[in-house]
Scaffold this motif. Sequence first.
Motif, PDB file in Angstrom:
ATOM      1  N   ASP A 332     -44.788  88.175 142.892  1.00 58.92           N
ATOM      2  CA  ASP A 332     -44.247  88.295 144.236  1.00 58.92           C
ATOM      3  C   ASP A 332     -43.469  89.604 144.297  1.00 58.92           C
ATOM      4  OD1 ASP A 332     -43.780  87.629 146.856  1.00 58.92           O
ATOM      5  OD2 ASP A 332     -42.126  86.256 146.428  1.00 58.92           O
ATOM      6  N   LYS A 344     -39.871  93.419 142.240  1.00 52.23           N
ATOM      7  CA  LYS A 344     -41.015  92.548 141.965  1.00 52.23           C
ATOM      8  C   LYS A 344     -40.686  91.657 140.774  1.00 52.23           C
ATOM      9  CE  LYS A 344     -43.717  95.009 138.454  1.00 52.23           C
ATOM     10  NZ  LYS A 344     -45.069  95.430 138.039  1.00 52.23           N
ATOM     11  N   VAL A 345     -41.420  90.538 140.668  1.00 49.30           N
ATOM     12  CA  VAL A 345     -41.371  89.703 139.474  1.00 49.30           C
ATOM     13  C   VAL A 345     -42.764  89.738 138.866  1.00 49.30           C
ATOM     14  CG1 VAL A 345     -41.742  87.643 140.901  1.00 49.30           C
ATOM     15  CG2 VAL A 345     -40.928  87.401 138.560  1.00 49.30           C
ATOM     16  N   VAL A 352     -37.918  90.601 136.240  1.00 56.89           N
ATOM     17  CA  VAL A 352     -37.674  91.300 137.498  1.00 56.89           C
ATOM     18  C   VAL A 352     -37.653  92.803 137.253  1.00 56.89           C
ATOM     19  CG1 VAL A 352     -36.024  91.660 139.374  1.00 56.89           C
ATOM     20  CG2 VAL A 352     -36.398  89.355 138.465  1.00 56.89           C
ATOM     21  N   SER A 387     -43.688  82.532 140.737  1.00 61.14           N
ATOM     22  CA  SER A 387     -42.296  82.915 140.985  1.00 61.14           C
ATOM     23  C   SER A 387     -42.176  83.592 142.345  1.00 61.14           C
ATOM     24  CB  SER A 387     -41.795  83.864 139.899  1.00 61.14           C
ATOM     25  OG  SER A 387     -41.684  83.197 138.665  1.00 61.14           O
ATOM     26  N   LYS A 388     -41.046  83.383 143.014  1.00 59.55           N
ATOM     27  CA  LYS A 388     -40.786  83.969 144.318  1.00 59.55           C
ATOM     28  C   LYS A 388     -39.596  84.908 144.225  1.00 59.55           C
ATOM     29  CE  LYS A 388     -43.989  81.614 146.393  1.00 59.55           C
ATOM     30  NZ  LYS A 388     -45.187  82.286 146.955  1.00 59.55           N
ATOM     31  N   ILE A 389     -39.650  85.994 144.994  1.00 59.79           N
ATOM     32  CA  ILE A 389     -38.531  86.928 145.024  1.00 59.79           C
ATOM     33  C   ILE A 389     -38.298  87.383 146.462  1.00 59.79           C
ATOM     34  CG2 ILE A 389     -39.951  88.990 144.548  1.00 59.79           C
ATOM     35  CD1 ILE A 389     -37.572  89.937 142.749  1.00 59.79           C
ATOM     36  N   GLU A 390     -37.030  87.323 146.896  1.00 61.32           N
ATOM     37  CA  GLU A 390     -36.662  87.717 148.251  1.00 61.32           C
ATOM     38  C   GLU A 390     -35.323  88.446 148.215  1.00 61.32           C
ATOM     39  OE1 GLU A 390     -38.372  87.597 150.934  1.00 61.32           O
ATOM     40  OE2 GLU A 390     -40.006  86.219 150.398  1.00 61.32           O
ATOM     41  N   CYS A 398     -34.454  85.375 142.927  1.00 61.39           N
ATOM     42  CA  CYS A 398     -35.736  85.205 142.240  1.00 61.39           C
ATOM     43  C   CYS A 398     -35.813  83.798 141.662  1.00 61.39           C
ATOM     44  CB  CYS A 398     -35.892  86.247 141.132  1.00 61.39           C
ATOM     45  SG  CYS A 398     -37.465  86.128 140.236  1.00 61.39           S
ATOM     46  N   SER A 399     -36.901  83.107 141.930  1.00 62.63           N
ATOM     47  CA  SER A 399     -37.089  81.761 141.381  1.00 62.63           C
ATOM     48  C   SER A 399     -37.842  81.844 140.066  1.00 62.63           C
ATOM     49  CB  SER A 399     -37.862  80.884 142.372  1.00 62.63           C
ATOM     50  OG  SER A 399     -39.215  81.296 142.461  1.00 62.63           O
ATOM     51  N   LYS A 400     -37.411  81.034 139.122  1.00 62.73           N
ATOM     52  CA  LYS A 400     -38.086  80.886 137.823  1.00 62.73           C
ATOM     53  C   LYS A 400     -38.279  79.391 137.599  1.00 62.73           C
ATOM     54  CE  LYS A 400     -37.998  85.280 136.711  1.00 62.73           C
ATOM     55  NZ  LYS A 400     -37.169  85.800 135.611  1.00 62.73           N
ATOM     56  N   LYS A 425     -27.427  89.816 136.499  1.00 70.36           N
ATOM     57  CA  LYS A 425     -28.072  88.545 136.834  1.00 70.36           C
ATOM     58  C   LYS A 425     -27.070  87.398 136.745  1.00 70.36           C
ATOM     59  CE  LYS A 425     -30.677  86.516 133.771  1.00 70.36           C
ATOM     60  NZ  LYS A 425     -31.816  86.175 132.886  1.00 70.36           N
TER      61      LYS A 425
END
Length: 469
Positions: A332, A344-345, A352, A387-390, A398-400, A425
């Motif tokens: 993402d 980006k991830v 990241v 994974s999502k990143i916003e 960022c989701s893991k 982080k």
Amino acid sequence: MPPFATTMTYQMENLNILGCGISPQSDVVTIDVGGQIFQTTRQTLALAGSKSLFSQLAESTQLGPRFIDRDPELFAILLSLLRTGNLPSKAKAFDLQDLIAESKFYNIESLLVNSLSNPSQFDAFNLEKSMTLPLNGRDFASTMATTPFGTLHVAHGSKITSFDWALRRKSTILTQFTAIDSLLAISPNLAAAGATDFSGMQILDLEKGYVRDTLCWENATRSSSTVQAIGSSPEFLLTSFESGRRNSNSIMVYDLQSLAPVTEIAHCEIYGADLDSAIPATKLKWVESYNVVMASGSHSGPSGILGNVKLWDIRSGNVVWELKERVDCFSDITVSDNLSAIFKVGVNSGEVFYTDLRKLGSGDSNPWVCLGDKRKVMNVKKEGVGSKIEAHGNQVFCSKGGDLELWSEVAMNSSKKTEDRVFRKNLMGRVKDIGGSKITNLAFGGSKMFVTRKDQQYVEVWQSSVRGF
């Protein structure tokens, strides 16, 4: 913003008015609310806006205190809101729905919205899971869309469920889609929706539940045009289309108000087996400071997952920067205007990365800087799949799996010479908030963050722990 439910005519007909406490020589206004006397100034009352009942009180020149047959305690809360621009701490003792109803009576709901849902009050470091919003039906959320002041629309199956800015009112409409893949909130009651297996983008009236308009892309083969992504700028509605035969794609630009087509950019045709020549954009993000739109997309081929990232100048129709992704392509990707960077991830490493927008065009063949474990960059275990990143404000989320990471930039000593920026982080939430099913969507509206998870029929609402509601 939410519409006012009470007209001024209705309000004035339901007031027991005995006169107004305004002296021609004084700016002090005396108001009797439910038997309790309040005094304030005409200037304070005028802050409510010309359409409010407070404004009428300020403009009146009649003698004697004006009597309003309403709750004096709620009136005191709203008067404090006028005076300071914020709700007082004692507002926590009241039910939010009562405050909303009272603000509608005085026609100042917009001021209450600003106070409770102002994006400037979003505190990323104090977010905690505060509540869950159940969805109607058995389908799981596929995508979400929000307005700046917190209205939430959730697509699940063929339905869209909407929640008002206070998350108290809920409504669901049935669409023509089998499943919705792209959703954009144009206003609290208007949304653009599309799917990768349904021709055309629909403009939906979410309040009345009907299709206001359908926008299609006329491709060369005259086949259907499915929607791959939807984005917007203050002026334009942006839509990534792909032909039904999957041999061409384009990004159409529409006027956000009239929905009339403005221009077409990024038109690509696939010839033969050269799949890399025309990867459709599956994410569109507007970058206000640079007046460009970031279009990104990827696909899985014989040589692995490949992708590209392009920055398009809408007015000229030209690409101002492009990067082909071949090593640890993004699972993402997002862009932060505030941080002036693309994040980006990696699909393989799960780490990241960022690239500085201010340094684009420097000729670097690999502009990505890894913020995590650089030793995992060549990892092919695909730890970042899904994974999502916003980006929101000055932070990146960022989701893991079921966890959330929060990345923020650390201000460095100006005397220290370094070319790389430093990001830190943090893991988010209390112990009971951490983990759970895999996160599938992240969205931000007003002072809230919204999260959906795999196989869950509800939306999580994350708010600052210091907020009263």
